[in-house]
Design a protein around this motif. Structure first.
Motif: not given
Length: 329
Positions: A206-229
């Motif tokens: 219930q207060k501001r704390q140091r955190c970590t944030k990360g992504f993973s892919i829960q559901k993959f689409p049939r067609i995956l479009v990848v954009h290279l930045k």
């Protein structure tokens, strides 16, 4: 526009949906801003592309289609340089709207998803809420689900959120030389530390704390479009990253980035390439014929066969993958 249209034209499931006229029964005339005009123009162009391929040197005009896409997205009026990934995003959004199965807008659900549910139940609930509003053949094909995990470094509490995605924009870890596509996925999914001004509020402490944030892919689409930045907004003069990103034509294994279980492999079938700079450039497409499996280069009005070995280059910008048959992700 041409390079993106060629990649979509060679998307087997989309080719079948349009050319078998299955889309007609799905046209949404109530909540769609275009009332079906965009998908009809797209379908006319697609069927002309496929019906006239037996005639040598036929060049089609995209003018009727372009007039409809710029009605939907006025930013594409005129002929100044635009971004292919941005165009693709607007186009898919407009086509989806034209065949959205949701023909009357339900009242939005404003309550948070119960975090006492299991992760997979939370994911399913988030997906169900998305489909209440957005549900079409384009969603069936192109939309996946991203899992974001915020973990408090003090108490260890993890809160997860799930968001739909139409494509994945991947950072490139190097300005020059060569990197593997997996290195871009590694950087995209890498945990970052949120500290100082970025500290989020931990739901448990219930207060501001140091955190970590990360992504993973829960559901993959049939067609995956990848954009290279390739265009770096951090650069003072917004330079283009000319690094060669090496990607396989078949058997791209994305299991390490999956939040779920089971093998997860993709095969490449389309690439939109960008040559030149941020301010002036040219787009071409490499596509695999959905029936013969042969690769072709599409360069404005010219089409020529190419070897699959030449498909991976430093000009690759938007990649189109299809889920391999034995994958369960």
């Amino acid at each position: 526009m041409n390079s993106v249209l060629q990649c979509l034209s060679n998307t087997r499931a989309l080719h079948d949906y349009i050319l078998r006229d299955e889309y007609s029964a799905d046209i949404n005339t109530t909540t769609s801003s275009m009332k079906g005009a965009l998908i009809r123009a797209f379908a006319t162009l697609m069927s002309d592309l496929w019906k006239k391929t037996d005639q040598a040197d036929v060049v089609l005009t995209t003018a009727p289609f372009k007039s409809q896409i710029q009605r939907f997205a006025p930013r594409f009026m005129g002929y100044q340089q635009q971004d292919a990934q941005e165009f693709l995003r607007y186009l898919l959004e407009g086509l989806h709207e034209d065949v959205n199965r949701v023909t009357s807008r339900p009242r939005p659900i404003t309550t948070d998803i119960d975090d006492s549910l299991s992760t997979s139940q939370q994911s399913m609930e988030a997906w169900k809420r998305f489909l209440r509003l957005e549900n079409s053949k384009f969603v069936d094909l192109f939309v996946g689900q991203l899992k974001s995990t915020l973990r408090c470094t003090v108490c260890g509490h993890a809160s997860v959120t799930f968001d739909p995605f139409w494509d994945l924009s991947l950072p490139i870890p190097s300005k020059t030389g060569q990197v593997r596509l997996q290195a871009c996925f590694d950087l995209f999914t890498k945990e970052e530390v949120l500290d100082g001004d970025e500290k989020p509020t931990c739901a448990k402490c219930q207060k501001r704390q140091r955190c970590t944030k990360g992504f993973s892919i829960q559901k993959f689409p049939r067609i995956l479009v990848v954009h290279l930045k390739r265009f770096s907004p951090q650069e003072r003069f917004r330079g283009k990253l000319g690094c060669a990103v090496d990607f396989p034509v078949s058997g791209l294994d994305l299991s390490p980035y999956s939040a779920g279980q089971g093998p997860c492999k993709y095969n490449l079938y389309g690439v939109a390439n960008h040559s030149g700079t941020l301010f002036s450039g040219h787009y071409t497409a490499y596509c695999q014929h959905p029936l013969s499996g042969d690769w072709y280069e599409y360069n404005d009005s010219r089409v020529r066969p190419i070897s699959s070995r030449t498909v991976s280059s430093s000009e690759a910008y938007v990649l189109f993958f299809e889920l391999a048959g034995s994958s369960h992700c």
